[in-house]
Motif scaffolding. Structure first.
Motif, short mmCIF file in Angstrom:
data_model
loop_
_atom_site.label_atom_id
_atom_site.label_comp_id
_atom_site.label_asym_id
_atom_site.label_seq_id
_atom_site.Cartn_x
_atom_site.Cartn_y
_atom_site.Cartn_z
N LYS A 385 -1.44 -48.33 -32.32
CA LYS A 385 -2.26 -47.16 -31.97
C LYS A 385 -3.73 -47.58 -31.92
O LYS A 385 -4.13 -48.51 -32.61
N PRO A 386 -4.55 -46.91 -31.14
CA PRO A 386 -5.99 -47.18 -31.20
C PRO A 386 -6.53 -46.83 -32.59
O PRO A 386 -6.16 -45.80 -33.16
N GLU A 387 -7.37 -47.68 -33.12
CA GLU A 387 -8.01 -47.39 -34.41
C GLU A 387 -9.30 -46.62 -34.15
O GLU A 387 -10.08 -46.98 -33.28
N TYR A 388 -9.51 -45.55 -34.94
CA TYR A 388 -10.70 -44.71 -34.81
C TYR A 388 -11.54 -44.83 -36.08
O TYR A 388 -11.01 -44.85 -37.19
N GLY A 389 -12.83 -44.88 -35.90
CA GLY A 389 -13.75 -44.87 -37.03
C GLY A 389 -14.90 -43.91 -36.79
O GLY A 389 -15.42 -43.84 -35.66
N VAL A 390 -15.29 -43.16 -37.82
CA VAL A 390 -16.42 -42.23 -37.74
C VAL A 390 -17.32 -42.48 -38.93
O VAL A 390 -16.83 -42.69 -40.06
N ASN A 413 -5.58 -44.56 -38.19
CA ASN A 413 -4.76 -45.63 -37.59
C ASN A 413 -5.30 -47.00 -37.97
O ASN A 413 -5.58 -47.85 -37.11
N VAL A 414 -5.44 -47.22 -39.26
CA VAL A 414 -6.01 -48.47 -39.76
C VAL A 414 -5.23 -49.67 -39.22
O VAL A 414 -4.01 -49.75 -39.37
N GLY A 415 -5.94 -50.59 -38.59
CA GLY A 415 -5.32 -51.79 -38.05
C GLY A 415 -4.35 -51.54 -36.92
O GLY A 415 -3.60 -52.44 -36.54
N GLY A 416 -4.36 -50.32 -36.36
CA GLY A 416 -3.42 -49.98 -35.31
C GLY A 416 -2.15 -49.33 -35.81
O GLY A 416 -1.24 -49.05 -35.02
N GLY A 417 -2.09 -49.06 -37.13
CA GLY A 417 -0.90 -48.42 -37.71
C GLY A 417 -1.08 -46.92 -37.84
O GLY A 417 -1.64 -46.27 -36.95
N VAL A 418 -0.65 -46.38 -38.99
CA VAL A 418 -0.72 -44.93 -39.18
C VAL A 418 -1.52 -44.55 -40.42
O VAL A 418 -1.67 -43.36 -40.71
N GLN A 419 -2.04 -45.53 -41.15
CA GLN A 419 -2.74 -45.25 -42.39
C GLN A 419 -4.17 -44.77 -42.11
O GLN A 419 -4.73 -44.98 -41.03
N ARG A 420 -4.75 -44.14 -43.14
CA ARG A 420 -6.13 -43.66 -43.06
C ARG A 420 -6.92 -44.24 -44.23
O ARG A 420 -6.36 -44.67 -45.23
N ALA A 421 -8.23 -44.21 -44.07
CA ALA A 421 -9.10 -44.72 -45.14
C ALA A 421 -10.42 -43.98 -45.11
O ALA A 421 -10.91 -43.59 -44.03
N VAL A 422 -10.99 -43.80 -46.29
CA VAL A 422 -12.31 -43.20 -46.43
C VAL A 422 -13.16 -44.16 -47.26
O VAL A 422 -12.72 -44.62 -48.32
N VAL A 423 -14.34 -44.47 -46.75
CA VAL A 423 -15.24 -45.42 -47.40
C VAL A 423 -16.56 -44.71 -47.68
O VAL A 423 -17.08 -44.00 -46.82
N PHE A 424 -17.08 -44.93 -48.88
CA PHE A 424 -18.37 -44.35 -49.26
C PHE A 424 -19.23 -45.43 -49.88
O PHE A 424 -18.73 -46.34 -50.56
#
Length: 432
Positions: A385-390, A413-424
């Motif tokens: 999947k396309p990876e999205y970042g905001v 879609n972390v790394g093109g998969g289905v996982q999500r991540a939040v960074v602060f």
């Protein structure tokens, strides 16, 4: 012609122009590195922690010699992801010298630049498996001479020749509003330029560049560099230029409405944001070396990447000042049969001076979409999947010599998969 022969020829041309084509009056400062290291702060004697060195800094500047010492760091936490929470800190200490030989010895239009650094820390993007690096600062742990060059400008800066050791990604595919963002595709340069082995800093390689400004708001420039695929291993200190890899070429044309092309540099600064200026660019990189095709056992000769970038001041509270809204959008494309990350889109909005406070501040919203080629999917595995970042961040120039830049990032879609991540986290920078 090899990289070494072209390098020597360009050095001869620089010397020749210096002898037969003196420059007219210079109106702009020498171009220095940008991205996370650009001078968002640190202007003037009050913009440094150690001040004016008892008047020595001003005295040297009047003679054409400028020193800059800075510390910059990113502290980032993955507060939500499949990985355990982890603090990743990456630090950089950089020293830079810029010499204007016009002021120093009367050689108008001749400049020298050199910069060295120490950097180290953890790379959060690798830990999370992201395609989009959360930090445009992080790369290899190293202590080295990053880049140096000799540059000759003639005809009121309408022609410039540069030769030395410097990185393609510092000037081609580089984000014009880079200092206003933290994650790499907007905070330094487009994140997949390395698919063609375009060099990046700090492991810069031997390079030469020609820049021509035929009309007021338009420029053309082209660069040849050594596309070394193992820069850190071949030149660990940066002190001995290595002519390894194919002679890669990169070219760019640019249009700068609202600003003369002679003042349109790789990265913007606070003073340059006044008025309704813009910068529109198209570039192409070509590497004639050998590349692997996942669908064939035969190596392919040559690889290329095309990019389009646009930056524009959208609104100003006062047309003569910088307070207002800026927009940026970029897109690149490379052949899917040899490039794993073959497409990337970035977009962003920046509000200059949104807070009614006595110090410089910005708020920036950024977006990045990275696509991977289906040719690299293993048999029987699902398509990526396309990876999205905001990202949203606020740069606060709390002291004349220091700023802090808190940031929050969201990835799908972390790394093109289905996982999500939040960074602060936050970035901080101090000018010495």
């Amino acid at each position: 012609m090899t990289v070494r022969n072209t390098y020597v020829l360009t050095l001869f041309l620089v010397a020749l122009f210096g002898a037969i084509a003196p420059a007219r009056s210079q109106t702009t400062k020498e171009e220095t590195l940008g991205g996370p290291d650009s001078r968002e702060i640190g202007q003037g004697p009050h913009g440094h922690l150690f001040g004016d060195w008892g008047g020595e800094r001003t005295s040297l500047a009047e003679k054409g010699v400028n020193f800059d010492f800075q510390y910059i760091s990113d502290f980032l936490w993955n507060i939500k992801s499949v990985q355990k929470e982890r603090l990743a800190a990456f630090d950089r200490v950089r020293g830079t010298v810029d010499i204007d030989f016009g002021s120093l010895i009367g050689q108008d239009g001749l400049y020298f630049h050199a910069t060295a650094l120490w950097q180290g820390g953890a790379i959060l993007g690798n830990y999370l498996g992201l395609l989009t690096s959360p930090s445009g600062l992080s790369s290899g742990n190293t202590f080295r001479l990053d880049s140096w060059w000799l540059e000759k400008r003639i005809r009121d800066e309408h022609v410039a020749i540069r030769i030395g050791q410097f990185a393609g990604q510092d000037f081609y595919g580089a984000q014009h509003y880079a200092a206003s963002y933290i994650f790499e595709p907007l905070g330094y340069a487009l994140g997949n330029l390395s698919t063609t082995f375009e060099s990046f800093d700090p492991p810069s390689t031997p390079a030469m560049e020609l820049r021509v400004i035929p009309i007021q708001h338009f420029y053309v420039k082209s660069m040849v560099l050594a596309a070394d695929r193992f820069q850190y291993a071949h030149n660990p200190t940066g002190l001995v230029p290595q002519f390894r890899g194919a002679p890669m070429s990169i070219s760019e044309i640019g249009f700068s409405p609202g600003k003369n092309a002679t003042t349109a540099r790789a990265f913007d600064n606070v003073e340059g944001r006044k008025g309704y200026s813009g910068l529109y660019r198209f570039g192409a990189a070509y590497n004639p070396g050998k590349f692997t095709n996942p669908t064939s056992t035969t190596l392919r000769s040559g690889n290329y990447l095309l990019y389009w970038m646009a930056n524009q001041a959208l609104w100003r509270a006062d047309p003569r000042e910088a307070r207002g809204l800026d927009g940026t959008v970029s897109y690149d494309w490379s052949p899917a049969d040899v490039n794993h990350e073959d497409r990337q889109l970035t977009a962003g909005l920046r509000f200059n001076e949104p807070l009614p406070v006595p110090f410089h501040n910005t708020m920036s919203l950024g977006y990045v979409r990275t696509s991977q080629s289906s040719n690299f999917v293993s048999m029987g595995m699902p398509a990526w999947k396309p990876e999205y970042g905001v990202e949203f961040n606020s740069l606060l120039d709390v002291l004349p010599m220091m700023y802090v830049q808190p940031v929050i990032q969201y990835y799908a879609n972390v790394g093109g998969g289905v996982q999500r991540a939040v960074v602060f986290g936050f970035r901080t920078k101090i000018e010495f």
